[in-house]
Motif scaffolding. Structure first.
Motif, PDB file in Angstrom:
ATOM      1  N   UNK A   1       0.839  -1.207   0.000  1.00 36.96           N
ATOM      2  CA  UNK A   1       0.000   0.000   0.000  1.00 36.96           C
ATOM      3  C   UNK A   1       0.871   1.252   0.000  1.00 36.96           C
TER       4      UNK A   1
ATOM      5  N   UNK B   1       2.239   1.918  -3.484  1.00 35.79           N
ATOM      6  CA  UNK B   1       1.205   2.546  -4.326  1.00 35.79           C
ATOM      7  C   UNK B   1       1.046   4.022  -3.965  1.00 35.79           C
ATOM      8  N   UNK B   2       1.025   4.287  -2.652  1.00 36.10           N
ATOM      9  CA  UNK B   2       0.840   5.653  -2.172  1.00 36.10           C
ATOM     10  C   UNK B   2       1.990   6.553  -2.634  1.00 36.10           C
TER      11      UNK B   2
ATOM     12  N   UNK C   1       1.814   7.054  -6.464  1.00 33.79           N
ATOM     13  CA  UNK C   1       0.697   7.924  -6.836  1.00 33.79           C
ATOM     14  C   UNK C   1       0.991   9.377  -6.458  1.00 33.79           C
TER      15      UNK C   1
ATOM     16  N   UNK D   1     -14.589  15.917  -6.236  1.00 26.68           N
ATOM     17  CA  UNK D   1     -14.071  15.331  -4.998  1.00 26.68           C
ATOM     18  C   UNK D   1     -15.197  14.951  -4.032  1.00 26.68           C
TER      19      UNK D   1
ATOM     20  N   UNK E   1     -16.231  11.518  -5.124  1.00 29.73           N
ATOM     21  CA  UNK E   1     -15.170  10.600  -4.676  1.00 29.73           C
ATOM     22  C   UNK E   1     -15.254  10.354  -3.168  1.00 29.73           C
TER      23      UNK E   1
ATOM     24  N   UNK F   1     -15.982   6.859  -1.245  1.00 35.48           N
ATOM     25  CA  UNK F   1     -15.068   6.342  -0.218  1.00 35.48           C
ATOM     26  C   UNK F   1     -15.818   6.091   1.094  1.00 35.48           C
TER      27      UNK F   1
ATOM     28  N   UNK G   1     -17.935   3.114   0.991  1.00 38.19           N
ATOM     29  CA  UNK G   1     -17.086   1.966   0.656  1.00 38.19           C
ATOM     30  C   UNK G   1     -17.568   1.227  -0.600  1.00 38.19           C
TER      31      UNK G   1
ATOM     32  N   UNK H   1     -16.020   1.452  -3.558  1.00 44.01           N
ATOM     33  CA  UNK H   1     -14.937   1.324  -4.532  1.00 44.01           C
ATOM     34  C   UNK H   1     -14.523  -0.147  -4.607  1.00 44.01           C
ATOM     35  N   UNK H   2     -14.612  -0.763  -5.796  1.00 45.51           N
ATOM     36  CA  UNK H   2     -14.254  -2.183  -5.903  1.00 45.51           C
ATOM     37  C   UNK H   2     -12.775  -2.425  -5.607  1.00 45.51           C
ATOM     38  N   UNK H   3     -12.478  -3.573  -5.046  1.00 44.25           N
ATOM     39  CA  UNK H   3     -11.086  -3.892  -4.686  1.00 44.25           C
ATOM     40  C   UNK H   3     -10.265  -4.280  -5.912  1.00 44.25           C
ATOM     41  N   UNK H   4      -9.017  -3.797  -5.936  1.00 42.65           N
ATOM     42  CA  UNK H   4      -8.108  -4.157  -7.030  1.00 42.65           C
ATOM     43  C   UNK H   4      -7.580  -5.570  -6.797  1.00 42.65           C
TER      44      UNK H   4
END
Lengths: 100, 165
Positions: B2, B5-6, B9, B98, B101, B105, B108, B110-113
């Motif tokens: 994580x 990724x952070x 990004x 935003x 978004x 969030x 919850x 947002x589908x999991x990657x």
């Protein structure tokens, strides 16, 4: 958590691209903004392919996006150069003066 | 993972912001190249190494070379940002984007990657998506003509100098 980071990144990239498209009138800079915008869209398509389990299709579309993105950059830069040669400026408005 | 990724990004958004806001065109092209490299790293982590390699070679390589070549002809001019949309519109678009978004969030949704490694995409590209290949061929021909337009002024000047000599 990783999904949220990616979604935030996609929205951020597309937001930066759209904002720059709105505030700039210089043709090469518009191409930079488009490139940033398209990168956000490409990450979104790969993410969508991943979560829907259709990764092959997503990759195929991403490949088409990369090709189209490059061609947009090439043609935009060519237009900027021609506009600069003919009118002395590479602003968007100078393209409309090319025909004169 | 994580954190990785952070980190990528954050660096990606910083590079994209610098590419769009920096004054000089050459610096913008270099920041854009960094954006492409970081995008390809992210795509690799998301399980698409083939696309990551193409993005790295085309986005960070070819496009940067074309930008630098074009800027050498145009000249690295300083760019002044002039906002020509109302400030309230810009703020409301940002708040709405935003806001959506934030709601996604919060609930919850947002589908999991999954970051599954893709299988060989050759069959998909060459058999199922043949129209894409035809369109890409057309685009590449347009690109070649575009490159000819880019090099035309330099070539014309060179030929003129040669004739004068």
């Amino acid at each position: 958590m990783i999904s949220k980071i990616i979604i935030f990144g996609i929205v951020g990239l597309m937001g930066i691209g759209i904002y720059c498209l709105m505030i700039t009138r210089n043709l090469p800079k518009v191409i930079v903004a488009l490139q940033v915008l398209i990168k956000g869209a490409m990450i979104a398509i790969i993410y969508a392919g991943d979560i829907s389990g259709n990764m092959d299709l997503a990759q195929s579309m991403a490949l088409t996006i990369i090709v189209a993105d490059t061609i947009v950059a090439v043609i935009g830069l060519a237009l900027a150069i021609q506009a600069r040669e003919k009118t002395g400026s590479s602003k968007i408005q100078s393209i409309s003066n090319l025909k004169k | 993972m994580t954190f990785l990724y952070l980190l990528i990004m954050a660096a990606l958004l910083f590079a994209a912001h610098k590419a769009t806001r920096i004054k000089g065109l050459l610096k913008a092209a270099l920041w854009l190249s960094g954006t492409s490299a970081l995008t390809s790293t992210l795509i690799y982590l998301m399980g698409s190494p083939g696309i990551a390699v193409i993005e790295l070679s085309v986005g960070a390589g070819l496009v940067t070379v074309l930008f630098v070549f074009s800027i050498s002809i145009i000249g690295d001019e300083k760019i002044t940002g002039e906002i020509f949309i109302p400030k309230w519109l810009a703020i409301s678009i940002t708040v709405v984007a935003f806001g959506i978004l934030g709601i996604m969030t919060a609930i919850d949704s947002i589908p999991q990657l999954k970051a599954v490694q893709a299988e060989l995409i050759a069959d998909t590209i060459w058999v199922d998506r043949k129209l894409d290949i035809d369109i890409q061929a057309g685009l590449i021909i347009s690109g070649v003509l575009g490159i000819l337009m880019i090099v035309a002024p330099t070539t014309a000047r060179w030929m003129k100098e040669k004739r004068n000599d």
